[in-house]
Scaffold this active site. Structure first.
Site, mmCIF file in Angstrom:
data_model
loop_
_atom_site.group_PDB
_atom_site.id
_atom_site.type_symbol
_atom_site.label_atom_id
_atom_site.label_comp_id
_atom_site.label_asym_id
_atom_site.label_seq_id
_atom_site.Cartn_x
_atom_site.Cartn_y
_atom_site.Cartn_z
ATOM 1 C CE LYS A 125 -3.535 -2.302 2.593
ATOM 2 N NZ LYS A 125 -4.841 -2.093 4.005
ATOM 3 C CG HIS A 128 -1.271 7.006 3.027
ATOM 4 N ND1 HIS A 128 -1.283 7.963 4.330
ATOM 5 C CD2 HIS A 128 -1.915 5.997 3.586
ATOM 6 C CE1 HIS A 128 -2.338 6.811 5.105
ATOM 7 N NE2 HIS A 128 -1.909 6.117 4.754
ATOM 8 C CG HIS A 131 2.073 4.872 6.990
ATOM 9 N ND1 HIS A 131 0.921 4.353 5.430
ATOM 10 C CD2 HIS A 131 1.619 4.591 7.996
ATOM 11 C CE1 HIS A 131 0.765 4.018 5.745
ATOM 12 N NE2 HIS A 131 0.729 3.506 6.748
HETATM 13 N N1 ARG Z 1 0.090 -0.671 10.076
HETATM 14 C C1 ARG Z 1 -0.248 -0.018 10.612
HETATM 15 C C2 ARG Z 1 -1.150 0.922 9.945
HETATM 16 O O1 ARG Z 1 -0.708 1.444 9.027
HETATM 17 C C3 ARG Z 1 -0.015 1.055 12.061
HETATM 18 C C4 ARG Z 1 0.926 0.004 12.171
HETATM 19 C C5 ARG Z 1 0.934 0.274 13.971
HETATM 20 N N2 ARG Z 1 1.962 -0.664 15.410
HETATM 21 C C6 ARG Z 1 1.335 -1.120 15.535
HETATM 22 N N3 ARG Z 1 2.027 -2.195 16.362
HETATM 23 N N4 ARG Z 1 -0.672 -1.648 15.526
HETATM 24 O O2 ARG Z 1 -2.392 1.412 10.135
#
Ligand code: ARG
Length: 566
Positions: A125, A128, A131
């Protein structure tokens, strides 16, 4: 001299209380009319059984005024202390000459480890602008905690496992081809991912197909895993390009897939502790008692979920790093997710969960037209944003300083610095509207303004070298109001860094940088250093040098470069 420590001893003696209790209560009034330091007496009312203003008067009358204090005044419940200006300046500048930027650091966190889970984009993905926030806030907190002596482990919890891969495999097999994916990388992956969602609305059976590919991945099917690995590699290439530009590195890239072989143990433990119940075929932990929807642990087909992986990851990190805190930097729309699985760990009997797991939420980013999303296709790529900022910075530099050397490099530092600074100029929880004009305004409260002030200080020092080993400075020559105010701004930086860590709010550092820059510009515009006689020039240059290093240090904490000329 550390004024707060000294004052707390004096107050402690007069009040007959331990100095350790006094020191944390001492404030630095925003308006210097109310003194350089103030001690509020409200908190003593309960123990001393007297009205706070009376306590203030009583203590003040017993204080033996030390030499560095010029005046003590009681205003209501406050005891205000006025410090000798020369002493103020001396404590800030002499400390710097002795120890350099060490004066902004501390050993507060010695022996403690903080894990910071940040950035954590999802494979296949786009990276963006949402992030970006996690990335820059996490990186700043990492630097801030490090400056306070903590050992910090920066973790990129990559979203590299889960339903999206089943969907992506189906999409790739139907509409993708190797060459296009290799050429357009994430752009192409996200195009077919978006197409999957559109098509699946018309043909729900595609979702079943996606699920069966995910099961194949979980069972170790070679074709499925090869495709998965390939998607990961392609995505990482793009992510790394961005991290390189931002100058960001991680200590661990253990993403969600890292926990595949660790989750069974966690699920078993949850079951053994009697927390697992079945609901519509799925395995859940009921959280009704805590006013939350159930935390999903296993899907009806046995597949694990986002919370399952987080629970496993927390147990692994505790075991591996024995963290004092583990911070999770994500958008606030994940508030419930974190509250749920933090609670599950607590119910499992892990007492540390409540205190040491901390979700650090932040507000949304918009381009002025609503929330950004990848699923519906309004994809705003981080790289495009950075490129636009850098281009605009270059245009401004061409206008202001066409002869500058290394224009491209400076534009990169200024453009990216502008985006990062703007992101952390307000409390995290506030939403951000992207506005390049605002971010790149050299006269506003912006990254470029701070960088420009730094370059200005560098420029003065280029023309008048200051020997940082100079010991014989006459501090009375920089005891005027503007110099004292600048020293106070610099002198407060260390405390602001502590406060930023305490609240997990990097904006406290950004705002202090603005304060230092404002005071520096006042100091610099108020008196022409070149025209000062030698001794005064030397004293003033010491302060210029300290300002330059203070700004560079502070920008460094935020993850922003400080070019020497611009
Ligand atoms: N990959 C997730 C997202 O983009 C964020 C992860 C954050 N960290 C975690 N340990 N849940 O929404």
């Amino acid at each position: 001299m550390d004024f707060i420590t000294e004052l707390s001893k004096i107050i402690a003696k007069a009040a007959e209380l331990p100095a350790e209790e006094i020191a944390p209560a001492i404030e630095t009034p925003a308006d210097t009319k109310n003194g350089d330091f103030a001690f509020p007496c409200f908190r003593l009312a309960k123990t001393l059984r007297k009205a706070p203003p009376l306590i203030a008067q009583d203590i003040a009358s017993k204080i033996e005024k030390p030499d560095f204090v010029t005046d003590i005044q009681v205003v209501n419940a406050y005891i205000n202390f006025y410090v000798n200006k020369e002493d103020t300046v001396k404590s800030v500048v002499a400390g710097y000459i002795e120890n350099g930027t060490e004066i902004f650091k501390s050993s507060l966190g010695e022996g403690k480890t903080v894990c910071i889970d940040y950035s954590s984009p999802n494979i296949a993905k786009p990276f963006h602008v949402g992030h970006l926030r996690s990335t820059v806030i996490g990186n700043a907190l990492k630097n801030i905690y490090t400056a306070l002596g903590y050992k910090v482990v920066g973790i990129n919890h990559l979203g590299d496992w889960g339903t999206q891969f089943g969907k992506l495999i189906v999409a790739y097999k139907m509409w993708g081809d190797k060459e296009t994916v290799e050429r357009d990388d994430i752009k192409e992956l996200s195009r077919i991912y978006v197409k999957f969602h559109e098509e699946a609305e018309k043909r729900p059976e595609l979702n079943d197909e996606a699920r069966s590919w995910l099961v194949k991945m979980q069972e170790g099917d070679k074709e499925a895993l090869d495709l998965w690995k390939w998607f990961c590699d392609i995505s990482m290439k793009e992510f790394n390009r961005i991290y390189d530009r931002l100058g960001i590195t991680f200590d661990s890239y253990a993403g969600e897939s890292f926990y595949n072989d660790k989750m069974q143990a966690a699920v078993d433990e949850i079951r053994e502790k009697g927390l697992l119940t079945t609901s519509e075929g799925a395995q859940i932990v009921d959280l009704e008692k805590y006013n939350m929807p159930p935390c999903l642990i296993l899907r009806s087909d046995g597949g694990t979920l986002y919370p399952t992986r987080d629970i496993s990851a927390a147990l692994y990190r505790k075991e591996t790093y024995d963290f004092y805190k583990c911070l999770y930097i994500t958008a606030l729309d994940q508030n419930l997710h974190f509250a749920q699985w933090f609670k599950v760990l607590e119910l499992m009997g892990y007492d540390w969960a409540a205190d040491s797991l901390v979700h650090i939420p932040f507000g949304l980013v918009s381009l002025g037209d609503g929330k950004l999303s990848t699923r519906k296709g309004h994809v705003v790529l981080m790289e495009d944003i950075l490129n636009q900022a850098v281009e605009k910075a270059l245009t401004i530099i061409e206008e202001k300083n066409p002869d500058l050397e290394n224009k491209e490099k400076v534009a990169e530092d200024v453009g990216i610095g502008a985006v990062i600074f703007d992101d952390m100029f307000n409390s995290r929880i506030k939403n951000i509207v992207f506005d390049l004009d605002r971010m790149l305004n050299f006269e506003g409260e912006t990254g470029p303004y701070v960088q420009y002030t730094h370059a200005r200080a560098c420029n003065i020092l280029k023309r008048n070298a200051f020997d940082t080993l100079a010991k014989d400075i006459d501090y009375s020559l920089i005891s005027d109001e503007a110099s004292v105010a600048l020293c106070k701004a610099i002198g407060d930086m260390g405390d602001k860094i502590k406060e930023a860590a305490d609240k997990n709010e990097p904006y406290i550092v950004s705002r202090q940088l603005i304060e230092v820059c404002k005071q520096f510009n006042r100091f610099y515009n108020g008196k022409n250093i070149m025209q000062c006689e030698e001794n005064e020039k030397k004293a003033r240059l010491a302060l210029v040098c300290e300002t330059k290093d203070c700004i560079k240090f502070g920008l460094g904490l935020l993850g922003i470069n400080a070019p020497e000329s611009m």
